[in-house]
Design a protein around this motif. Structure first.
Motif, PDB file in Angstrom:
ATOM      1  N   THR A  81     -40.608 -32.899 -45.081  1.00  0.00           N
ATOM      2  CA  THR A  81     -40.199 -34.191 -44.539  1.00  0.00           C
ATOM      3  C   THR A  81     -39.267 -34.021 -43.347  1.00  0.00           C
ATOM      4  OG1 THR A  81     -40.441 -35.186 -46.732  1.00  0.00           O
ATOM      5  CG2 THR A  81     -39.147 -36.411 -45.115  1.00  0.00           C
ATOM      6  N   VAL A  82     -38.293 -33.139 -43.486  1.00  0.00           N
ATOM      7  CA  VAL A  82     -37.371 -32.875 -42.377  1.00  0.00           C
ATOM      8  C   VAL A  82     -38.131 -32.273 -41.201  1.00  0.00           C
ATOM      9  CG1 VAL A  82     -35.405 -31.453 -41.641  1.00  0.00           C
ATOM     10  CG2 VAL A  82     -35.305 -32.697 -43.800  1.00  0.00           C
ATOM     11  N   GLY A  83     -39.020 -31.310 -41.482  1.00  0.00           N
ATOM     12  CA  GLY A  83     -39.810 -30.688 -40.421  1.00  0.00           C
ATOM     13  C   GLY A  83     -40.653 -31.705 -39.674  1.00  0.00           C
ATOM     14  N   PHE A  84     -41.302 -32.590 -40.432  1.00  0.00           N
ATOM     15  CA  PHE A  84     -42.130 -33.597 -39.776  1.00  0.00           C
ATOM     16  C   PHE A  84     -41.278 -34.554 -38.947  1.00  0.00           C
ATOM     17  CE2 PHE A  84     -44.022 -37.706 -39.273  1.00  0.00           C
ATOM     18  CZ  PHE A  84     -45.229 -37.364 -38.683  1.00  0.00           C
ATOM     19  N   ASP A 127     -40.235 -23.097 -45.557  1.00  0.00           N
ATOM     20  CA  ASP A 127     -41.708 -23.059 -45.583  1.00  0.00           C
ATOM     21  C   ASP A 127     -42.290 -24.452 -45.320  1.00  0.00           C
ATOM     22  OD1 ASP A 127     -41.865 -20.341 -46.219  1.00  0.00           O
ATOM     23  OD2 ASP A 127     -41.978 -20.722 -48.377  1.00  0.00           O
ATOM     24  N   GLY A 128     -41.724 -25.451 -45.984  1.00  0.00           N
ATOM     25  CA  GLY A 128     -42.209 -26.819 -45.805  1.00  0.00           C
ATOM     26  C   GLY A 128     -42.035 -27.303 -44.375  1.00  0.00           C
ATOM     27  N   ALA A 129     -40.865 -27.013 -43.787  1.00  0.00           N
ATOM     28  CA  ALA A 129     -40.603 -27.450 -42.410  1.00  0.00           C
ATOM     29  C   ALA A 129     -41.520 -26.736 -41.430  1.00  0.00           C
ATOM     30  CB  ALA A 129     -39.141 -27.205 -42.054  1.00  0.00           C
ATOM     31  N   THR A 140     -52.386 -39.275 -47.211  1.00  0.00           N
ATOM     32  CA  THR A 140     -53.745 -38.722 -47.226  1.00  0.00           C
ATOM     33  C   THR A 140     -53.705 -37.201 -47.351  1.00  0.00           C
ATOM     34  OG1 THR A 140     -53.723 -38.779 -44.806  1.00  0.00           O
ATOM     35  CG2 THR A 140     -54.789 -40.623 -45.937  1.00  0.00           C
ATOM     36  N   PRO A 141     -54.765 -36.619 -47.912  1.00  0.00           N
ATOM     37  CA  PRO A 141     -54.775 -35.163 -48.105  1.00  0.00           C
ATOM     38  C   PRO A 141     -54.632 -34.409 -46.786  1.00  0.00           C
ATOM     39  CG  PRO A 141     -56.616 -36.192 -49.262  1.00  0.00           C
ATOM     40  CD  PRO A 141     -55.983 -37.251 -48.413  1.00  0.00           C
ATOM     41  N   GLY A 142     -53.919 -33.341 -46.845  1.00  0.00           N
ATOM     42  CA  GLY A 142     -53.714 -32.451 -45.709  1.00  0.00           C
ATOM     43  C   GLY A 142     -53.074 -31.174 -46.231  1.00  0.00           C
ATOM     44  N   PRO A 143     -52.892 -30.187 -45.391  1.00  0.00           N
ATOM     45  CA  PRO A 143     -52.355 -28.909 -45.852  1.00  0.00           C
ATOM     46  C   PRO A 143     -51.012 -29.013 -46.567  1.00  0.00           C
ATOM     47  CG  PRO A 143     -53.168 -28.722 -43.608  1.00  0.00           C
ATOM     48  CD  PRO A 143     -53.243 -30.163 -43.976  1.00  0.00           C
ATOM     49  N   VAL A 144     -50.095 -29.790 -46.039  1.00  0.00           N
ATOM     50  CA  VAL A 144     -48.764 -29.907 -46.646  1.00  0.00           C
ATOM     51  C   VAL A 144     -48.867 -30.552 -48.028  1.00  0.00           C
ATOM     52  CG1 VAL A 144     -46.510 -31.033 -46.397  1.00  0.00           C
ATOM     53  CG2 VAL A 144     -47.571 -29.917 -44.438  1.00  0.00           C
ATOM     54  N   ASN A 145     -49.691 -31.575 -48.156  1.00  0.00           N
ATOM     55  CA  ASN A 145     -49.856 -32.238 -49.444  1.00  0.00           C
ATOM     56  C   ASN A 145     -50.565 -31.348 -50.455  1.00  0.00           C
ATOM     57  OD1 ASN A 145     -48.531 -34.486 -48.506  1.00  0.00           O
ATOM     58  ND2 ASN A 145     -50.394 -35.574 -47.956  1.00  0.00           N
ATOM     59  N   LEU A 146     -51.520 -30.548 -50.004  1.00  0.00           N
ATOM     60  CA  LEU A 146     -52.194 -29.618 -50.909  1.00  0.00           C
ATOM     61  C   LEU A 146     -51.221 -28.576 -51.439  1.00  0.00           C
ATOM     62  CD1 LEU A 146     -55.592 -29.079 -49.043  1.00  0.00           C
ATOM     63  CD2 LEU A 146     -55.162 -30.478 -51.071  1.00  0.00           C
ATOM     64  N   VAL A 147     -50.343 -28.083 -50.582  1.00  0.00           N
ATOM     65  CA  VAL A 147     -49.338 -27.112 -51.027  1.00  0.00           C
ATOM     66  C   VAL A 147     -48.362 -27.790 -51.992  1.00  0.00           C
ATOM     67  CG1 VAL A 147     -47.413 -25.653 -50.275  1.00  0.00           C
ATOM     68  CG2 VAL A 147     -49.587 -25.589 -49.042  1.00  0.00           C
ATOM     69  N   ALA A 148     -48.001 -29.053 -51.731  1.00  0.00           N
ATOM     70  CA  ALA A 148     -47.111 -29.780 -52.647  1.00  0.00           C
ATOM     71  C   ALA A 148     -47.772 -29.939 -54.016  1.00  0.00           C
ATOM     72  CB  ALA A 148     -46.751 -31.141 -52.066  1.00  0.00           C
ATOM     73  N   LEU A 149     -49.054 -30.260 -54.044  1.00  0.00           N
ATOM     74  CA  LEU A 149     -49.791 -30.385 -55.298  1.00  0.00           C
ATOM     75  C   LEU A 149     -49.778 -29.062 -56.059  1.00  0.00           C
ATOM     76  CD1 LEU A 149     -51.843 -32.267 -56.964  1.00  0.00           C
ATOM     77  CD2 LEU A 149     -53.606 -30.937 -55.798  1.00  0.00           C
ATOM     78  N   ASN A 150     -50.083 -27.992 -55.344  1.00  0.00           N
ATOM     79  CA  ASN A 150     -50.114 -26.676 -55.971  1.00  0.00           C
ATOM     80  C   ASN A 150     -48.729 -26.263 -56.456  1.00  0.00           C
ATOM     81  OD1 ASN A 150     -49.978 -23.484 -55.680  1.00  0.00           O
ATOM     82  ND2 ASN A 150     -52.074 -24.094 -56.169  1.00  0.00           N
ATOM     83  N   CYS A 151     -47.717 -26.521 -55.650  1.00  0.00           N
ATOM     84  CA  CYS A 151     -46.349 -26.169 -56.012  1.00  0.00           C
ATOM     85  C   CYS A 151     -45.908 -26.947 -57.256  1.00  0.00           C
ATOM     86  CB  CYS A 151     -45.429 -26.468 -54.831  1.00  0.00           C
ATOM     87  SG  CYS A 151     -43.742 -25.876 -55.030  1.00  0.00           S
ATOM     88  N   MET A 169     -44.372 -25.409 -42.014  1.00  0.00           N
ATOM     89  CA  MET A 169     -45.750 -25.841 -42.203  1.00  0.00           C
ATOM     90  C   MET A 169     -46.056 -27.096 -41.394  1.00  0.00           C
ATOM     91  SD  MET A 169     -47.596 -25.910 -45.833  1.00  0.00           S
ATOM     92  CE  MET A 169     -49.360 -25.868 -45.780  1.00  0.00           C
ATOM     93  N   GLN A 170     -45.101 -28.007 -41.294  1.00  0.00           N
ATOM     94  CA  GLN A 170     -45.342 -29.221 -40.521  1.00  0.00           C
ATOM     95  C   GLN A 170     -45.491 -28.911 -39.032  1.00  0.00           C
ATOM     96  OE1 GLN A 170     -46.441 -31.742 -41.770  1.00  0.00           O
ATOM     97  NE2 GLN A 170     -45.094 -32.828 -43.155  1.00  0.00           N
ATOM     98  N   TRP A 171     -44.691 -27.991 -38.524  1.00  0.00           N
ATOM     99  CA  TRP A 171     -44.772 -27.668 -37.099  1.00  0.00           C
ATOM    100  C   TRP A 171     -46.061 -26.930 -36.753  1.00  0.00           C
ATOM    101  CZ3 TRP A 171     -41.705 -28.639 -32.768  1.00  0.00           C
ATOM    102  CH2 TRP A 171     -40.633 -29.505 -33.006  1.00  0.00           C
ATOM    103  N   LEU A 172     -46.689 -26.325 -37.755  1.00  0.00           N
ATOM    104  CA  LEU A 172     -47.958 -25.630 -37.540  1.00  0.00           C
ATOM    105  C   LEU A 172     -49.145 -26.423 -38.089  1.00  0.00           C
ATOM    106  CD1 LEU A 172     -46.799 -22.007 -38.380  1.00  0.00           C
ATOM    107  CD2 LEU A 172     -47.242 -22.982 -36.121  1.00  0.00           C
ATOM    108  N   ASN A 173     -48.905 -27.643 -38.500  1.00  0.00           N
ATOM    109  CA  ASN A 173     -49.917 -28.491 -39.113  1.00  0.00           C
ATOM    110  C   ASN A 173     -50.512 -29.436 -38.065  1.00  0.00           C
ATOM    111  OD1 ASN A 173     -51.415 -30.291 -40.634  1.00  0.00           O
ATOM    112  ND2 ASN A 173     -49.684 -31.020 -41.849  1.00  0.00           N
ATOM    113  N   PRO A 174     -51.755 -29.233 -37.685  1.00  0.00           N
ATOM    114  CA  PRO A 174     -52.365 -30.109 -36.681  1.00  0.00           C
ATOM    115  C   PRO A 174     -52.370 -31.588 -37.083  1.00  0.00           C
ATOM    116  CG  PRO A 174     -53.669 -28.136 -36.968  1.00  0.00           C
ATOM    117  CD  PRO A 174     -52.630 -28.129 -38.050  1.00  0.00           C
ATOM    118  N   LYS A 175     -52.488 -31.876 -38.373  1.00  0.00           N
ATOM    119  CA  LYS A 175     -52.439 -33.266 -38.822  1.00  0.00           C
ATOM    120  C   LYS A 175     -51.082 -33.886 -38.469  1.00  0.00           C
ATOM    121  CE  LYS A 175     -52.418 -36.150 -42.936  1.00  0.00           C
ATOM    122  NZ  LYS A 175     -52.138 -36.164 -44.351  1.00  0.00           N
ATOM    123  N   ALA A 176     -50.017 -33.119 -38.623  1.00  0.00           N
ATOM    124  CA  ALA A 176     -48.675 -33.618 -38.295  1.00  0.00           C
ATOM    125  C   ALA A 176     -48.549 -33.889 -36.797  1.00  0.00           C
ATOM    126  CB  ALA A 176     -47.608 -32.619 -38.754  1.00  0.00           C
TER     127      ALA A 176
END
Length: 195
Positions: free
Chosen positions: A45-48, A108-110, A17-28, A112-119
């Protein structure tokens, strides 16, 4: 229902589902291509997975005793989302020669997960549902299954972005995408402040 099928369904629903990490992946993926995006995908993925394991192995119990830490994580997450939104909003949309291999890094990806409330919500809910009662083996099994599904889900977003790249050959179109992603990230941050 089989417990592992339930775990997989939960992991897929919360990862795809959409979330900050996925939006950055789309943009990247749109900006730098799928191959360069795999650093972000692997890092996220590792961060999560590390967050999920930490929650399952006792971090949540610590945070329950010190709610100020949880509030700090929430504010850090909001600040990070706003920072990422700002970076996207001010980007000029041009890729310079040699910049095609850029984009978010593994770290950055890792982070982002630790600062991502959805995660955090997915980790706490998932561990509460599938690995309660201090069943350490189940924590590790759930984390391993989640790793595979999370990687595939974020990679799908990066691939979708790389598919969009053929429509984003002009800097003006990239700027439009960046600003749309910036608005979505900022909206996510503001939603978290309201909650």
């Amino acid at each position: 229902m089989d417990p592992y099928l339930s775990m997989a369904a939960f992991a897929l629903a919360s990862s795809i589902t959409p979330g900050p990490v996925n939006l950055v992946a789309l943009n990247c993926g749109a900006r730098f291509g799928f191959r360069a995006s795999t650093r972000h995908v692997l890092g996220a993925t590792v961060g999560f997975t590390l967050l999920l394991l930490s929650i399952g192995l006792g971090l949540y119990a610590l945070l329950e005793r010190a709610p100020i830490l949880m509030r700090g994580i929430q504010w850090g997450g909001v600040a990070f989302l706003l920072y990422m939104a700002y970076r996207l909003a001010v980007d000029d949309g041009r890729l310079e020669p040699g910049q095609a291999d850029g984009g978010p890094s593994l770290l950055d990806g890792a982070l982002m997960q630790w600062l991502n409330p959805k995660a955090w919500l997915a980790s706490v809910a998932g561990m509460g549902l599938f690995a309660a009662n201090d069943d350490v083996l189940r924590v590790w099994l759930f984390a391993g299954l989640y790793f595979l599904i999370c990687y595939a889900s974020i990679a799908c977003w990066a691939w979708a972005g790389s598919f969009l790249s053929r429509y984003l050959q002009q800097a003006a179109r990239v700027r439009w995408l960046n600003r749309a992603m910036a608005l979505l990230l900022a909206g996510s941050a503001l939603y978290l402040l309201a909650g």
